[in-house]
Design an enzyme around this catalytic site. Structure first.
Site, short mmCIF file in Angstrom:
data_model
loop_
_atom_site.label_atom_id
_atom_site.label_comp_id
_atom_site.label_asym_id
_atom_site.label_seq_id
_atom_site.Cartn_x
_atom_site.Cartn_y
_atom_site.Cartn_z
N GLU A 1 0.80 -1.22 0.00
CA GLU A 1 0.00 0.00 0.00
C GLU A 1 0.84 1.28 0.00
OE1 GLU A 1 -4.03 -1.50 2.28
OE2 GLU A 1 -2.23 -1.17 3.49
N ASP B 1 -12.23 -6.01 -3.07
CA ASP B 1 -13.11 -7.17 -3.05
C ASP B 1 -14.49 -6.73 -2.58
OD1 ASP B 1 -13.38 -7.88 0.05
OD2 ASP B 1 -11.29 -7.36 -0.33
#
Length: 238
Positions: free
Chosen positions: A13, A199
């Site tokens: 990230e 997701d």
């Protein structure tokens, strides 16, 4: 001097951001590596804090006490709670709250309310949020602004997802944002949580997450970089 603290839970990230640092220097605190330097002209401190609320809150406190950050941005990935959100879309926080704080039996507290706190959902900085939204619009990035909810649980069950959405609201669910906003709130630091959807936080999440993790993380990091560049050019914004 303004200094932006940028926090991601995982290396994936923040790696793109760290690679772009000018004059980088690293130091260790509380088992974390804090990278200082200039990101597109903006003084920053970048940290992969580790997964979960405790790591996230600890990171903010170290930043506040030892690195002199004046603003905090949390970048990363999340599972969607809203069926209309597609994988890769950006969520800009309007506020952030816990979904796994449940102490109603001892004081009639609603889900997410931390006893002793004067807010249930932690506020974020509207100026940073508006600037992030502008960056998305200018770059043609699909985004939504709304509540983000956090807890120490990877959500991959449709029934649990539905219950969180019913009781907490929110556009997406993840594991650090509320703790970062909580710690920033206590330290009176303006903060913003940014997430890219990796997701659907349902029964498909275990398959989708490994496939789309890097794509979503890179998209959110790219927005964070654009935000830092804009802040460097418009110092009166902060």
């Amino acid at each position: 001097m303004k200094r932006l603290g940028i926090i991601g839970a995982m290396e994936v990230e923040v790696s793109l951001l760290r690679e772009q640092l000018e004059a980088p220097s690293a130091s260790q605190r509380a088992g974390m590596t804090f990278w200082s330097g200039l990101l597109r002209g903006m003084p920053v401190v970048i940290v992969p804090c580790g997964v979960g609320k405790v790591n996230a809150a600890l990171c903010v406190q170290v930043m506040a006490d030892l690195y002199g950050v004046t603003h905090v941005v949390n970048t990363g990935i999340a599972g969607s709670l809203d069926a209309s959100l597609e994988i890769g879309e950006i969520v800009i926080s309007s506020d952030v709250m816990y979904h796994d704080v449940q102490v109603g039996t001892i004081g009639n507290y609603p889900r997410g309310q931390v006893p002793g706190m004067d807010v249930r959902a932690f506020p974020v900085d509207r100026t940073l949020g508006a600037l992030a939204a502008r960056m998305c619009s200018e770059q043609g990035i699909a985004y939504r602004t709304g509540r983000i909810v956090s807890g120490d649980q990877f959500i991959c069950d449709s029934e649990i997802k539905a219950e969180i959405a019913r009781q907490c609201g929110g556009l997406c669910v993840e594991m650090e944002g509320a703790a970062i906003a909580h710690a920033a709130y206590r330290n009176r630091l303006p903060a913003l949580v940014l997430r890219a959807i990796s997701d659907k936080a349902d029964d498909s999440a275990a398959m989708d997450y490994p496939t789309f993790e890097a794509l979503a993380a890179e998209r959110c990091a790219g927005l964070t970089m654009a935000l830092a560049e804009s802040l460097a050019k418009e110092t009166d914004v902060l």
